[in-house]
Design a protein around this motif. Sequence first.
Motif, mmCIF file in Angstrom:
data_model
loop_
_atom_site.group_PDB
_atom_site.id
_atom_site.type_symbol
_atom_site.label_atom_id
_atom_site.label_comp_id
_atom_site.label_asym_id
_atom_site.label_seq_id
_atom_site.Cartn_x
_atom_site.Cartn_y
_atom_site.Cartn_z
ATOM 1 N N ASP A 204 69.820 41.525 38.070
ATOM 2 C CA ASP A 204 71.249 41.304 37.821
ATOM 3 C C ASP A 204 71.483 41.230 36.313
ATOM 4 O OD1 ASP A 204 74.039 40.363 38.611
ATOM 5 O OD2 ASP A 204 73.339 38.666 37.418
ATOM 6 N N GLY A 205 70.626 40.478 35.630
ATOM 7 C CA GLY A 205 70.744 40.335 34.174
ATOM 8 C C GLY A 205 70.589 41.681 33.493
ATOM 9 N N MET A 206 69.576 42.435 33.902
ATOM 10 C CA MET A 206 69.312 43.740 33.278
ATOM 11 C C MET A 206 70.482 44.694 33.505
ATOM 12 S SD MET A 206 66.234 46.407 34.117
ATOM 13 C CE MET A 206 65.028 46.214 32.836
ATOM 14 N N SER A 207 70.999 44.713 34.734
ATOM 15 C CA SER A 207 72.064 45.659 35.046
ATOM 16 C C SER A 207 73.381 45.286 34.374
ATOM 17 C CB SER A 207 72.249 45.741 36.560
ATOM 18 O OG SER A 207 73.195 46.731 36.855
ATOM 19 N N ARG A 208 73.655 43.994 34.321
ATOM 20 C CA ARG A 208 74.873 43.569 33.624
ATOM 21 C C ARG A 208 74.838 43.965 32.163
ATOM 22 N NH1 ARG A 208 77.835 38.841 35.548
ATOM 23 N NH2 ARG A 208 77.055 38.499 37.629
ATOM 24 N N LYS A 209 73.645 43.751 31.551
ATOM 25 C CA LYS A 209 73.544 43.994 30.117
ATOM 26 C C LYS A 209 73.573 45.487 29.786
ATOM 27 C CE LYS A 209 70.871 42.559 26.084
ATOM 28 N NZ LYS A 209 69.690 41.864 25.603
ATOM 29 N N TYR A 210 72.898 46.309 30.599
ATOM 30 C CA TYR A 210 72.717 47.705 30.199
ATOM 31 C C TYR A 210 73.303 48.756 31.143
ATOM 32 C CZ TYR A 210 69.520 46.053 26.597
ATOM 33 O OH TYR A 210 68.985 45.441 25.497
ATOM 34 N N PHE A 211 73.615 48.376 32.386
ATOM 35 C CA PHE A 211 73.987 49.423 33.335
ATOM 36 C C PHE A 211 75.306 49.183 34.069
ATOM 37 C CE2 PHE A 211 69.302 49.787 32.925
ATOM 38 C CZ PHE A 211 69.277 51.045 32.353
ATOM 39 N N ASN A 212 76.238 48.495 33.432
ATOM 40 C CA ASN A 212 77.602 48.347 33.987
ATOM 41 C C ASN A 212 77.594 47.888 35.444
ATOM 42 O OD1 ASN A 212 78.865 49.819 31.635
ATOM 43 N ND2 ASN A 212 77.559 51.438 32.448
ATOM 44 N N GLY A 213 76.705 46.994 35.776
ATOM 45 C CA GLY A 213 76.626 46.574 37.176
ATOM 46 C C GLY A 213 76.187 45.142 37.327
ATOM 47 N N LYS B 42 97.986 38.028 49.621
ATOM 48 C CA LYS B 42 96.973 37.005 49.313
ATOM 49 C C LYS B 42 95.607 37.627 49.533
ATOM 50 C CE LYS B 42 98.204 32.176 49.799
ATOM 51 N NZ LYS B 42 99.066 32.188 48.703
ATOM 52 N N LYS B 43 94.704 37.404 48.594
ATOM 53 C CA LYS B 43 93.370 38.016 48.723
ATOM 54 C C LYS B 43 92.330 36.920 48.877
ATOM 55 C CE LYS B 43 95.260 41.523 45.796
ATOM 56 N NZ LYS B 43 96.056 41.192 44.620
ATOM 57 N N VAL B 44 91.671 36.926 50.027
ATOM 58 C CA VAL B 44 90.666 35.894 50.307
ATOM 59 C C VAL B 44 89.280 36.529 50.242
ATOM 60 C CG1 VAL B 44 89.820 34.221 51.992
ATOM 61 C CG2 VAL B 44 92.285 34.670 51.803
ATOM 62 N N LEU B 45 88.459 36.007 49.335
ATOM 63 C CA LEU B 45 87.118 36.572 49.162
ATOM 64 C C LEU B 45 86.095 35.863 50.056
ATOM 65 C CD1 LEU B 45 85.182 38.430 47.492
ATOM 66 C CD2 LEU B 45 84.810 36.462 46.011
ATOM 67 N N ILE B 46 85.269 36.662 50.737
ATOM 68 C CA ILE B 46 84.110 36.114 51.463
ATOM 69 C C ILE B 46 82.899 36.872 50.933
ATOM 70 C CG2 ILE B 46 83.101 35.608 53.725
ATOM 71 C CD1 ILE B 46 85.828 35.961 55.013
ATOM 72 N N ASP B 47 82.006 36.187 50.212
ATOM 73 C CA ASP B 47 80.971 36.926 49.469
ATOM 74 C C ASP B 47 79.782 36.045 49.110
ATOM 75 O OD1 ASP B 47 79.903 39.146 47.984
ATOM 76 O OD2 ASP B 47 80.477 38.083 46.170
ATOM 77 N N HIS B 48 78.726 36.695 48.595
ATOM 78 C CA HIS B 48 77.545 35.940 48.153
ATOM 79 C C HIS B 48 76.938 36.506 46.867
ATOM 80 C CE1 HIS B 48 74.229 38.684 49.948
ATOM 81 N NE2 HIS B 48 75.353 39.361 49.875
ATOM 82 N N HIS B 49 77.718 37.260 46.097
ATOM 83 C CA HIS B 49 77.185 37.815 44.844
ATOM 84 C C HIS B 49 77.416 36.871 43.660
ATOM 85 C CE1 HIS B 49 77.545 41.518 47.240
ATOM 86 N NE2 HIS B 49 76.488 41.885 46.555
ATOM 87 N N ILE B 50 76.578 37.038 42.636
ATOM 88 C CA ILE B 50 76.707 36.240 41.413
ATOM 89 C C ILE B 50 77.952 36.713 40.650
ATOM 90 C CG2 ILE B 50 75.585 35.606 39.228
ATOM 91 C CD1 ILE B 50 72.906 36.552 40.454
ATOM 92 N N GLY B 51 78.660 35.772 39.990
ATOM 93 C CA GLY B 51 79.699 36.161 39.032
ATOM 94 C C GLY B 51 81.011 36.618 39.629
ATOM 95 N N VAL B 52 81.625 35.753 40.464
ATOM 96 C CA VAL B 52 82.915 36.107 41.059
ATOM 97 C C VAL B 52 84.000 36.184 39.977
ATOM 98 C CG1 VAL B 52 84.759 35.261 42.575
ATOM 99 C CG2 VAL B 52 82.369 35.113 43.303
#
Length: 344
Positions: A297-306, A118-128
């Motif tokens: 976040d928007g810039m990196s998602r769109k152009y830098f695989n992050g 079972k994998k329990v996530l504890i996090d605060h990043h956008i886009g789980v």
Amino acid sequence: MTQLFSKTKIKELLGLLNAGSNIAIVTHVNPDGDAIGSAIAWSNFLKEKGISSTIIVPNHFPDFLKWIKGSEDILVHFNQKDRCERILKQSDLLFCCDFNRLSRLDALGEFIETLDAKKVLIDHHIGVEEKDFSMVFSKVPISSTCEIVYRIIRQITGKKHVSPQIAEPLYAGIMTDTGAYTHSCSPELFRIVADLMESGISREKIHSEVYSSFSVNRMRLMGYCINRIEVLPEYRTAYISLTREELEKFQFEPGDTEGFVNIPLNIRDVVLSVFFTESREGFIKLSLRSVGEFSVDGMSRKYFNGGGHRNASGGKSFVSLDETVSFFKSILPEFKDELAAAEN
Ligand code: 5GP
Ligand code: MN
């Protein structure tokens, strides 16, 4: 204090915790203060409940976190692959701290994906990536995973104070993820920090261990980086790029450039800063920071695989350093209006 998670969810979590379980705690690649702090604090909390756990990280973590008690027991997958994988195979419960998708763990993530635990996530990043986890404790825009860990513990115990063994790593993670309380700080966070201070920690000691522990090489590398800042006033942008060779000149150690990406944001009118380095693995690692509404976040998602957070993200590029920097400059016109409008 607002309860971040429902009583039912906390109950469900408690139902998973029993002394007989084999528990592992994992964090993202290049673990930072928040990743290490949240993992150690959670592990110590479990220990206080009589439950043992093993912390496994994908690769090395910076020396400025090695004073945290418990960090000496952390296993590094990159160095001890077989041992880590044996432990993970035997685990029935995995806590995932400070990342939003298993791909953030590189090779370790690929291995974890094959496990039934079972994998329990504890996090605060956008886009789980919900499919990667069995249960998710994530809230954006909470300052840090450490704040989330504190709030889960508080919901469980009903007490505002924790032991120093839990307070110290939590404080370190909150301090580093907020840039020493410069961003993502809510009034509620300061109340939590007060509670942590009353739990018997030395704020001065933690600050000094983390921020005043530069090696001479690291200090000189910082000076070099400051000299290498390129400013693009038209786009309110500044960047620094470093080749592997340049890093080696300063006998670079993992974590040495941590925080340097923030330096150009101190230039008047600069709202976007990017730090490009040639990683050991061969790709180009990007660190992006912004102020105000502009989303890296928007810039990196769109152009830098992050991705990451609105004002702090990472990314990767698989062409050369020069090509990456040229490409970055070529996309800036698309963001010109947004950058012009960003408040700082
Ligand atoms: P850093 O620049 O310190 O590597 O990363 C800044 C923030 O973005 C950290 O919170 C980090 O966890 C997150 N981050 C870094 N790289 C990535 C990535 O590739 N994907 C996502 N989702 N987050 C990242
Ligand atoms: Mn974090």
